[in-house]
Design a protein around this motif. Sequence first.
Motif, PDB file in Angstrom:
ATOM      1  N   VAL A 257     -14.015   7.085   5.783  1.00  0.00           N
ATOM      2  CA  VAL A 257     -13.250   6.896   6.895  1.00  0.00           C
ATOM      3  C   VAL A 257     -12.964   6.324   7.752  1.00  0.00           C
ATOM      4  O   VAL A 257     -11.048   5.881   7.707  1.00  0.00           O
ATOM      5  CB  VAL A 257     -14.375   7.823   8.099  1.00  0.00           C
ATOM      6  CG1 VAL A 257     -13.560   7.953   9.530  1.00  0.00           C
ATOM      7  CG2 VAL A 257     -14.960   9.455   7.922  1.00  0.00           C
ATOM      8  N   GLN A 258     -13.266   4.720   7.455  1.00  0.00           N
ATOM      9  CA  GLN A 258     -12.384   3.455   7.772  1.00  0.00           C
ATOM     10  C   GLN A 258     -11.777   3.328   6.352  1.00  0.00           C
ATOM     11  O   GLN A 258     -10.021   3.124   7.117  1.00  0.00           O
ATOM     12  CB  GLN A 258     -13.389   3.007   7.574  1.00  0.00           C
ATOM     13  CG  GLN A 258     -14.564   2.636   9.134  1.00  0.00           C
ATOM     14  CD  GLN A 258     -13.837   2.970  10.269  1.00  0.00           C
ATOM     15  OE1 GLN A 258     -13.056   2.200  10.487  1.00  0.00           O
ATOM     16  NE2 GLN A 258     -14.605   3.516  10.854  1.00  0.00           N
ATOM     17  N   GLU A 259     -11.668   3.739   5.422  1.00  0.00           N
ATOM     18  CA  GLU A 259     -10.321   3.137   4.074  1.00  0.00           C
ATOM     19  C   GLU A 259      -9.264   4.342   4.329  1.00  0.00           C
ATOM     20  O   GLU A 259      -8.429   3.698   4.114  1.00  0.00           O
ATOM     21  CB  GLU A 259     -11.441   3.412   2.958  1.00  0.00           C
ATOM     22  CG  GLU A 259     -12.104   1.873   2.271  1.00  0.00           C
ATOM     23  CD  GLU A 259     -12.682   2.241   1.096  1.00  0.00           C
ATOM     24  OE1 GLU A 259     -11.949   2.337   0.607  1.00  0.00           O
ATOM     25  OE2 GLU A 259     -13.002   1.225   0.629  1.00  0.00           O
ATOM     26  N   TRP A 260     -10.041   5.309   4.082  1.00  0.00           N
ATOM     27  CA  TRP A 260      -8.875   6.464   4.561  1.00  0.00           C
ATOM     28  C   TRP A 260      -7.817   6.098   5.820  1.00  0.00           C
ATOM     29  O   TRP A 260      -6.274   6.066   5.844  1.00  0.00           O
ATOM     30  CB  TRP A 260      -9.006   8.060   5.338  1.00  0.00           C
ATOM     31  CG  TRP A 260      -8.235   8.744   5.227  1.00  0.00           C
ATOM     32  CD1 TRP A 260      -7.568   9.911   5.834  1.00  0.00           C
ATOM     33  CD2 TRP A 260      -7.019   9.433   3.739  1.00  0.00           C
ATOM     34  NE1 TRP A 260      -6.489  10.440   5.519  1.00  0.00           N
ATOM     35  CE2 TRP A 260      -6.603  10.454   4.479  1.00  0.00           C
ATOM     36  CE3 TRP A 260      -8.021   8.971   2.432  1.00  0.00           C
ATOM     37  CZ2 TRP A 260      -5.879  11.610   3.669  1.00  0.00           C
ATOM     38  CZ3 TRP A 260      -6.637   9.921   1.757  1.00  0.00           C
ATOM     39  CH2 TRP A 260      -6.131  11.143   2.079  1.00  0.00           C
ATOM     40  N   LYS A 261      -8.373   5.708   7.703  1.00  0.00           N
ATOM     41  CA  LYS A 261      -7.447   5.365   8.081  1.00  0.00           C
ATOM     42  C   LYS A 261      -6.479   4.180   7.929  1.00  0.00           C
ATOM     43  O   LYS A 261      -5.623   3.866   8.524  1.00  0.00           O
ATOM     44  CB  LYS A 261      -8.232   4.994   9.344  1.00  0.00           C
ATOM     45  CG  LYS A 261      -9.225   6.122  10.125  1.00  0.00           C
ATOM     46  CD  LYS A 261     -10.604   5.229  11.249  1.00  0.00           C
ATOM     47  CE  LYS A 261     -10.923   6.873  12.061  1.00  0.00           C
ATOM     48  NZ  LYS A 261     -11.877   6.360  13.049  1.00  0.00           N
ATOM     49  N   LYS A 262      -7.674   3.143   7.106  1.00  0.00           N
ATOM     50  CA  LYS A 262      -7.009   1.898   6.673  1.00  0.00           C
ATOM     51  C   LYS A 262      -5.792   2.391   5.719  1.00  0.00           C
ATOM     52  O   LYS A 262      -4.387   1.392   6.343  1.00  0.00           O
ATOM     53  CB  LYS A 262      -7.867   0.702   6.480  1.00  0.00           C
ATOM     54  CG  LYS A 262      -7.460  -0.068   5.611  1.00  0.00           C
ATOM     55  CD  LYS A 262      -8.528  -1.593   5.047  1.00  0.00           C
ATOM     56  CE  LYS A 262      -7.868  -2.725   4.727  1.00  0.00           C
ATOM     57  NZ  LYS A 262      -8.839  -3.251   4.014  1.00  0.00           N
ATOM     58  N   LEU A 263      -5.875   3.142   5.391  1.00  0.00           N
ATOM     59  CA  LEU A 263      -4.592   3.879   4.010  1.00  0.00           C
ATOM     60  C   LEU A 263      -3.136   4.385   4.838  1.00  0.00           C
ATOM     61  O   LEU A 263      -2.238   4.185   5.059  1.00  0.00           O
ATOM     62  CB  LEU A 263      -5.100   4.568   3.213  1.00  0.00           C
ATOM     63  CG  LEU A 263      -3.941   5.007   2.053  1.00  0.00           C
ATOM     64  CD1 LEU A 263      -3.085   3.723   1.079  1.00  0.00           C
ATOM     65  CD2 LEU A 263      -4.641   6.293   1.342  1.00  0.00           C
ATOM     66  N   LEU A 264      -3.926   5.077   6.233  1.00  0.00           N
ATOM     67  CA  LEU A 264      -2.709   6.085   6.793  1.00  0.00           C
ATOM     68  C   LEU A 264      -1.811   4.364   7.333  1.00  0.00           C
ATOM     69  O   LEU A 264      -0.830   4.524   8.127  1.00  0.00           O
ATOM     70  CB  LEU A 264      -3.165   6.712   7.745  1.00  0.00           C
ATOM     71  CG  LEU A 264      -4.094   8.456   6.970  1.00  0.00           C
ATOM     72  CD1 LEU A 264      -4.423   9.153   7.555  1.00  0.00           C
ATOM     73  CD2 LEU A 264      -2.510   8.679   6.382  1.00  0.00           C
ATOM     74  N   GLU A 265      -2.858   3.756   8.349  1.00  0.00           N
ATOM     75  CA  GLU A 265      -2.491   2.580   8.949  1.00  0.00           C
ATOM     76  C   GLU A 265      -0.930   2.073   8.230  1.00  0.00           C
ATOM     77  O   GLU A 265      -0.516   1.251   9.116  1.00  0.00           O
ATOM     78  CB  GLU A 265      -3.478   1.846   9.274  1.00  0.00           C
ATOM     79  CG  GLU A 265      -4.080   2.332  10.757  1.00  0.00           C
ATOM     80  CD  GLU A 265      -5.030   1.476  11.517  1.00  0.00           C
ATOM     81  OE1 GLU A 265      -5.358   0.326  10.780  1.00  0.00           O
ATOM     82  OE2 GLU A 265      -6.191   1.948  11.937  1.00  0.00           O
ATOM     83  N   ALA A 266      -1.161   1.405   7.361  1.00  0.00           N
ATOM     84  CA  ALA A 266      -0.351   0.274   5.793  1.00  0.00           C
ATOM     85  C   ALA A 266       0.428   1.268   5.432  1.00  0.00           C
ATOM     86  O   ALA A 266       1.748   0.903   5.760  1.00  0.00           O
ATOM     87  CB  ALA A 266      -1.703   0.169   4.509  1.00  0.00           C
ATOM     88  N   ILE A 267       0.955   2.934   5.016  1.00  0.00           N
ATOM     89  CA  ILE A 267       1.321   2.997   4.613  1.00  0.00           C
ATOM     90  C   ILE A 267       2.622   4.331   5.527  1.00  0.00           C
ATOM     91  O   ILE A 267       3.509   4.873   4.967  1.00  0.00           O
ATOM     92  CB  ILE A 267       1.326   4.353   3.678  1.00  0.00           C
ATOM     93  CG1 ILE A 267       0.645   5.174   3.432  1.00  0.00           C
ATOM     94  CG2 ILE A 267       0.064   3.365   1.849  1.00  0.00           C
ATOM     95  CD1 ILE A 267      -0.007   6.086   2.350  1.00  0.00           C
ATOM     96  N   LEU A 268       2.108   4.446   6.908  1.00  0.00           N
ATOM     97  CA  LEU A 268       2.690   5.357   7.612  1.00  0.00           C
ATOM     98  C   LEU A 268       4.050   4.903   7.805  1.00  0.00           C
ATOM     99  O   LEU A 268       5.354   5.548   7.984  1.00  0.00           O
ATOM    100  CB  LEU A 268       2.436   6.114   8.902  1.00  0.00           C
ATOM    101  CG  LEU A 268       0.644   6.964   7.835  1.00  0.00           C
ATOM    102  CD1 LEU A 268       0.618   8.121   9.375  1.00  0.00           C
ATOM    103  CD2 LEU A 268       1.985   8.124   7.187  1.00  0.00           C
ATOM    104  N   PRO A 269       3.603   3.478   8.472  1.00  0.00           N
ATOM    105  CA  PRO A 269       5.282   2.335   9.442  1.00  0.00           C
ATOM    106  C   PRO A 269       6.503   2.592   7.284  1.00  0.00           C
ATOM    107  O   PRO A 269       7.036   3.002   8.305  1.00  0.00           O
ATOM    108  CB  PRO A 269       4.858   1.340   8.919  1.00  0.00           C
ATOM    109  CG  PRO A 269       3.121   1.541   9.385  1.00  0.00           C
ATOM    110  CD  PRO A 269       2.694   2.891   8.566  1.00  0.00           C
TER     111      PRO A 269
END
Length: 622
Positions: A257-269
Amino acid sequence: GLADEKLDFQLVNVKAQKENNPKVNCFDSFDRHRELGSPKHLGRNWNDVASLFSRNHECLFFQLSHLTQHFLVAALKHLSTIMELGLPLFPGIKFPTPRNTVLARSSPNNLPQFSSNASSSTSISVKPPTKTVPGKPEADVVVIGSGIGGLCCAGLLARYNQDVLVLESHDLPGGAGHSFEIKGYKFDSGPSLFSGFQSRGPQANPLAQVLDALGESIPCAKYDSWMVYIPEAEFLSRIGPTEFLKDLEKYASQNAVQEWKKLLEAILPLSAAAMALPPLSIRGDLGVISTAAARYAPSLLKSFVEMGPQGAFGAPKLLRPFSEIMDSLELRDPFIRNWVDLLAFLLAGVKSNGILSAEMVYMFAEWYKPGCTLEYPLNGSGAIIDALVRGIQKFGGRISLGSHVEKIIVENDRVKATPQCESFMHLHLGFDAEHHNEQDVREDLGIHHIVVNEWERGVDADQNVVLISVPSVLSPNLAPPGKHVLHAYTPGTEPFELWEGLDRRSAEYKKLKAERSEVMWKAVERALGSGFNRDKCEVKLVGTPLTHQRFLRRNRGTYGPAIQAGQGTFPGHSTPIPQLYCCGDSTFPGIGVPAVAASGAIVANSLVSVSQHSQLLDAIGI
């Protein structure tokens, strides 16, 4: 809906009769794997197999905005090519240099006059059509193949007021995107998972932009989930910003869960940059500086400002493999790595270490934003083809079915080879959908199902991943009352070597067909429930790589080019042959319905003046 290959017509050579004749011959998914001079492999009517089979992620396209980051490099390369071939910098400027052409008719004055000092000579060998060619048997632009790439190219050229003739070998248009009917069951032959048909404006899907330009629309049913069968669990996966987090909590781990959130926070911008440039603005010459770079510079600049320093500095990563972004974020959870590999493979036929980050970023932006949905055409994937054909004919274009182009004879020129993906196994079924008791097909059956047997083997291993579509769940008119249609396939992982040289009528072929289709039968039985009985299916069709090779005219029944990000690029659209251009899954930007739609649009845009191109962009509001 597949053509009879046994028809034996006398070949007719259509040759140029005049000099200074800027006729254009445009190949839809032209096979670049063979020498052009080979009569055995030339001029076949390749259709957009890969793009259409789509890896089940058809309308997720990275919108080409990453091109802005290497416009200067591309411009210099293009300038070098122009100088080498003696082409004009801008197609609106006419040069009266003599040239070889492929059709015997003068074109309108507004068709760009490309010229070349190349010494190649060309002619087209075609079998007479089973039906009379509509209108005169000549045109300014000939499109060989009616896959989605070819139809998008022809449609836009017709919209640009060019005289266009599409030659299709089979008796139905659409290539691998066509639908066919047996016993009242209407089957999709390829793509089944779509999104973005209703989108409009600069960020719209490329196919939606082409349809908008043609004044066509496609009624769709909307949904937001598909069933997933993986070694860890079976669950209904929903798209959206928070839904997948719930799945991770239940079936993976809190670390996932934490890694998925981290991925989204990095790539969505990064998605702002990946979606800022409309694919319909791209063309294959330096006119792209006007129609794309200059026209959309304000929105591109705005997107970089909104990304902030971190996002702006990370933008170059869009041109690198997506695995590099994951590595830089130190994402190591096995579930996350496997899941991303699966998404990448379904999208482009390669795992995360081979797919462009731009493609994945765009997909994430489309699937994990608030209010996102998937769409399925109410009349099946054939509705897409019907809409494109209507658009072509609306603007005066013509389609000749049953017109097989036998070969193009070329002297002194060859094209470079590209690596190929493997082929497919297919299973088309028609069966009873009535639910009377627990022993029948499950009542809550969804449209899409993804089965992964083993993570350890990799999602690109043969017999390991099966995709299933039951479109009659959303579009009941595709089957007789109380019935379902189903299409299952192994996505571009079936080795052609197992089938090469086999006689389709032999016992050996039939035995292998039964053995290699068993993995699909088991996946279908898993998805449909214990009440499904394969023996009671009213329609049972099994397709092999030889089926692909035979009906879709693809070399070795291939899915398309096997080109990995960071190790190679998809070929461009021009060829060493004057006035011969390529579009479809074997050219930039690559595999997938949106990608081939964009490739067709790029070729069409490149064959008209910059002013005509700009007027079209103005007309559709982008």
